[in-house]
Design an enzyme around this catalytic site. Structure first.
Site, PDB file in Angstrom:
ATOM      1  N   GLU A   1      64.852  21.551  82.507  1.00 19.88           N
ATOM      2  CA  GLU A   1      64.998  21.771  83.962  1.00 19.88           C
ATOM      3  C   GLU A   1      65.971  22.910  84.257  1.00 19.88           C
ATOM      4  O   GLU A   1      65.741  23.727  85.140  1.00 19.88           O
ATOM      5  CB  GLU A   1      65.496  20.499  84.647  1.00 19.88           C
ATOM      6  CG  GLU A   1      64.374  19.510  84.895  1.00 19.88           C
ATOM      7  CD  GLU A   1      64.848  18.252  85.585  1.00 19.88           C
ATOM      8  OE1 GLU A   1      65.945  18.268  86.176  1.00 19.88           O
ATOM      9  OE2 GLU A   1      64.118  17.249  85.512  1.00 19.88           O
TER      10      GLU A   1
ATOM     11  N   ALA B   1      70.922  28.993  76.227  1.00 13.78           N
ATOM     12  CA  ALA B   1      71.021  29.536  77.591  1.00 13.78           C
ATOM     13  C   ALA B   1      71.104  28.449  78.666  1.00 13.78           C
ATOM     14  O   ALA B   1      71.251  28.762  79.842  1.00 13.78           O
ATOM     15  CB  ALA B   1      69.822  30.447  77.873  1.00 13.78           C
ATOM     16  N   SER B   2      71.041  27.178  78.256  1.00 17.27           N
ATOM     17  CA  SER B   2      71.061  26.122  79.270  1.00 17.27           C
ATOM     18  C   SER B   2      72.468  25.794  79.753  1.00 17.27           C
ATOM     19  O   SER B   2      72.626  25.056  80.729  1.00 17.27           O
ATOM     20  CB  SER B   2      70.383  24.861  78.725  1.00 17.27           C
ATOM     21  OG  SER B   2      70.983  24.484  77.503  1.00 17.27           O
TER      22      SER B   2
ATOM     23  N   TYR C   1      82.918  23.081  60.917  1.00 15.00           N
ATOM     24  CA  TYR C   1      82.596  23.990  62.033  1.00 15.00           C
ATOM     25  C   TYR C   1      83.046  25.411  61.687  1.00 15.00           C
ATOM     26  O   TYR C   1      82.283  26.377  61.855  1.00 15.00           O
ATOM     27  CB  TYR C   1      83.273  23.509  63.319  1.00 15.00           C
ATOM     28  CG  TYR C   1      83.083  24.481  64.475  1.00 15.00           C
ATOM     29  CD1 TYR C   1      81.828  24.631  65.074  1.00 15.00           C
ATOM     30  CD2 TYR C   1      84.137  25.257  64.949  1.00 15.00           C
ATOM     31  CE1 TYR C   1      81.631  25.532  66.114  1.00 15.00           C
ATOM     32  CE2 TYR C   1      83.949  26.156  65.991  1.00 15.00           C
ATOM     33  CZ  TYR C   1      82.701  26.293  66.571  1.00 15.00           C
ATOM     34  OH  TYR C   1      82.514  27.192  67.589  1.00 15.00           O
TER      35      TYR C   1
ATOM     36  N   SER D   1      82.990  32.900  66.602  1.00 13.90           N
ATOM     37  CA  SER D   1      84.168  32.181  67.125  1.00 13.90           C
ATOM     38  C   SER D   1      85.404  32.690  66.405  1.00 13.90           C
ATOM     39  O   SER D   1      85.318  33.152  65.251  1.00 13.90           O
ATOM     40  CB  SER D   1      84.014  30.676  66.844  1.00 13.90           C
ATOM     41  OG  SER D   1      85.203  29.982  67.171  1.00 13.90           O
TER      42      SER D   1
ATOM     43  N   ASP E   1      64.068  22.240  70.450  1.00 13.99           N
ATOM     44  CA  ASP E   1      65.187  22.038  69.531  1.00 13.99           C
ATOM     45  C   ASP E   1      65.125  23.067  68.400  1.00 13.99           C
ATOM     46  O   ASP E   1      64.159  23.109  67.635  1.00 13.99           O
ATOM     47  CB  ASP E   1      65.108  20.610  68.960  1.00 13.99           C
ATOM     48  CG  ASP E   1      66.387  20.213  68.236  1.00 13.99           C
ATOM     49  OD1 ASP E   1      67.022  21.075  67.596  1.00 13.99           O
ATOM     50  OD2 ASP E   1      66.749  19.025  68.313  1.00 13.99           O
TER      51      ASP E   1
HETATM   52  N1  LIG Z   1      83.527  27.080  74.174  1.00 11.90           N
HETATM   53  C1  LIG Z   1      84.340  27.574  73.255  1.00 11.90           C
HETATM   54  O1  LIG Z   1      85.565  27.390  73.296  1.00 11.90           O
HETATM   55  C2  LIG Z   1      83.762  28.428  72.147  1.00 11.90           C
HETATM   56  C3  LIG Z   1      84.656  29.220  71.422  1.00 11.90           C
HETATM   57  C4  LIG Z   1      84.163  30.042  70.414  1.00 11.90           C
HETATM   58  C5  LIG Z   1      82.827  30.055  70.130  1.00 11.90           C
HETATM   59  N2  LIG Z   1      81.970  29.271  70.835  1.00 11.90           N
HETATM   60  C6  LIG Z   1      80.556  29.316  70.478  1.00 11.90           C
HETATM   61  O2  LIG Z   1      79.819  29.728  71.603  1.00 11.90           O
HETATM   62  C7  LIG Z   1      78.465  29.297  71.473  1.00 11.90           C
HETATM   63  C8  LIG Z   1      78.026  28.703  72.812  1.00 11.90           C
HETATM   64  O3  LIG Z   1      78.763  27.522  73.059  1.00 11.90           O
HETATM   65  P1  LIG Z   1      79.310  27.148  74.520  1.00 11.90           P
HETATM   66  O4  LIG Z   1      80.795  27.204  74.453  1.00 11.90           O
HETATM   67  O5  LIG Z   1      78.609  27.949  75.544  1.00 11.90           O
HETATM   68  O6  LIG Z   1      78.909  25.594  74.558  1.00 11.90           O
HETATM   69  P2  LIG Z   1      77.827  24.787  75.435  1.00 11.90           P
HETATM   70  O7  LIG Z   1      78.081  24.962  76.888  1.00 11.90           O
HETATM   71  O8  LIG Z   1      77.867  23.394  74.870  1.00 11.90           O
HETATM   72  O9  LIG Z   1      76.441  25.491  75.065  1.00 11.90           O
HETATM   73  C9  LIG Z   1      75.791  25.277  73.843  1.00 11.90           C
HETATM   74  C10 LIG Z   1      74.352  25.697  73.976  1.00 11.90           C
HETATM   75  O10 LIG Z   1      73.690  25.512  72.711  1.00 11.90           O
HETATM   76  C11 LIG Z   1      72.485  24.818  72.912  1.00 11.90           C
HETATM   77  N3  LIG Z   1      72.133  23.993  71.765  1.00 11.90           N
HETATM   78  C12 LIG Z   1      72.928  23.153  71.064  1.00 11.90           C
HETATM   79  N4  LIG Z   1      72.222  22.513  70.127  1.00 11.90           N
HETATM   80  C13 LIG Z   1      70.946  22.961  70.221  1.00 11.90           C
HETATM   81  C14 LIG Z   1      69.735  22.652  69.541  1.00 11.90           C
HETATM   82  N5  LIG Z   1      69.693  21.750  68.559  1.00 11.90           N
HETATM   83  N6  LIG Z   1      68.599  23.287  69.906  1.00 11.90           N
HETATM   84  C15 LIG Z   1      68.620  24.191  70.923  1.00 11.90           C
HETATM   85  N7  LIG Z   1      69.740  24.532  71.608  1.00 11.90           N
HETATM   86  C16 LIG Z   1      70.884  23.905  71.259  1.00 11.90           C
HETATM   87  C17 LIG Z   1      72.741  23.954  74.149  1.00 11.90           C
HETATM   88  O11 LIG Z   1      71.539  23.657  74.820  1.00 11.90           O
HETATM   89  P3  LIG Z   1      70.887  22.202  74.981  1.00 11.90           P
HETATM   90  O12 LIG Z   1      71.963  21.178  74.912  1.00 11.90           O
HETATM   91  O13 LIG Z   1      70.164  22.273  76.297  1.00 11.90           O
HETATM   92  O14 LIG Z   1      69.946  22.136  73.822  1.00 11.90           O
HETATM   93  C18 LIG Z   1      73.588  24.889  75.004  1.00 11.90           C
HETATM   94  O15 LIG Z   1      72.765  25.736  75.753  1.00 11.90           O
HETATM   95  C19 LIG Z   1      78.454  28.320  70.302  1.00 11.90           C
HETATM   96  O16 LIG Z   1      77.924  28.965  69.177  1.00 11.90           O
HETATM   97  C20 LIG Z   1      79.928  28.010  70.076  1.00 11.90           C
HETATM   98  O17 LIG Z   1      80.168  27.701  68.721  1.00 11.90           O
HETATM   99  C21 LIG Z   1      82.409  28.451  71.844  1.00 11.90           C
END
Ligand SMILES: NC(=O)c1ccc[n+]([C@@H]2O[C@H](COP(=O)([O-])OP(=O)(O)OC[C@H]3O[C@@H](n4cnc5c(N)ncnc54)[C@H](OP(=O)(O)O)[C@@H]3O)[C@@H](O)[C@H]2O)c1
Length: 244
Positions: free
Chosen positions: A41, A14-15, A151, A138, A58
């Protein structure tokens, strides 16, 4: 969404990105929202002045997940809706990628999703047995974009975990539902992390006409708002201009 007002949602990841947009949308729908991610934060700012809870840590650490659920139960009684949005991709090919990169993707995208789901469904069963689990999967769980073998494997796994959970819930005659939402390219922080280059990520989003995180959040609302007797299993969504 009326029936979810005042009930408790837990959103992982959610960050930033999709998880952040989903958390905002659930707050707007009148839910109590527990937000988690590592960046404390950002989470604190999100819940400030609202009936929510921020728990930073984490998800690769199972003791942290235990603590997340302990705090959620102490503050709000438990979870009614779980949105598993935490996830990441590394550029880590099968021939030459590092084991550490593969492990991180598997631990966050698959294992943490399973642990959070097990704990959340235990809460849901106690709290009316009418909850909802939404996995953010995805389009990479439906075909393998070049070079994304590991992935994509994590997202193919989410397909199995969605159907497996559906079967286990039906065997229990539970009213809980499960949905996987599979977006194509979404403008978030995902590709800046993947590519290690925020400007290149921005160009990628412009070229592809990327979805907004809010588009995916609307889809989460759509599946939650479906009548309790209707379980939307899979949502596949791409930017209109995306070709692959
Ligand atoms: N963006 C795309 O094109 C896309 C397409 C298809 C699917 N998705 C999927 O959508 C989901 C969300 O991704 P997003 O696109 O929103 O990317 P993002 O902006 O990078 O968000 C990823 C989130 O996951 C959290 N995260 C990652 N590793 C973590 C850990 N070890 N512990 C706790 N939290 C963790 C991050 O928080 P912190 O860094 O604060 O820990 C962040 O809140 C993912 O599952 C991704 O595979 C994305």
């Amino acid at each position: 969404m009326k029936r979810w007002e005042g009930r408790v949602a837990l959103v992982t990841g959610a960050s930033s990105g999709i998880g952040a947009a989903v958390a905002e949308r659930l707050f707007a729908a009148g839910m109590k929202v527990v937000v988690t991610g590592r960046r404390e934060e950002r989470l604190a700012a999100m819940v400030e002045g609202r009936d929510g809870l921020a728990v930073a840590g984490d998800l690769r650490d199972e003791a942290f997940i235990d603590e997340l659920f302990r705090q959620t139960r102490a503050r709000h009684g438990g979870v009614d809706v779980l949105v598993n949005a935490a996830g990441l991709g590394h550029d880590a090919p099968l021939l030459g990628g590092s084991t550490a990169a593969w492990r991180e993707m598997l631990e966050v995208n698959v294992l943490a999703l399973c642990v959070c789901t097990r704990e959340a469904v235990a809460d849901m069963r106690r709290r009316g047995d009418d909850g909802h689990v939404v996995h953010i999967s995805s389009m990479a769980g439906h075909r393998v974009p070049g070079g994304s073998g590991v992935y994509s494997a994590t997202k193919f796994a989410v397909r199995s975990l969605t159907e497996g959970l559906r079967q286990e819930l039906r065997a229990l005659d539970s009213g809980c539902r499960v949905t996987a939402i599979s977006p194509g390219i979404v403008a978030t922080e995902f590709h800046a992390r993947l590519l290690g280059d925020a400007e290149e990520a921005q160009r990628h989003y412009e070229r592809s006409g990327a979805l907004a995180a809010e588009d995916v959040a609307e889809s989460v609302i759509h599946v939650l708002a479906a009548p309790p007797t209707a379980e939307i299993h899979d949502v596949l969504m791409r930017p209109t201009r995306q070709t692959s």
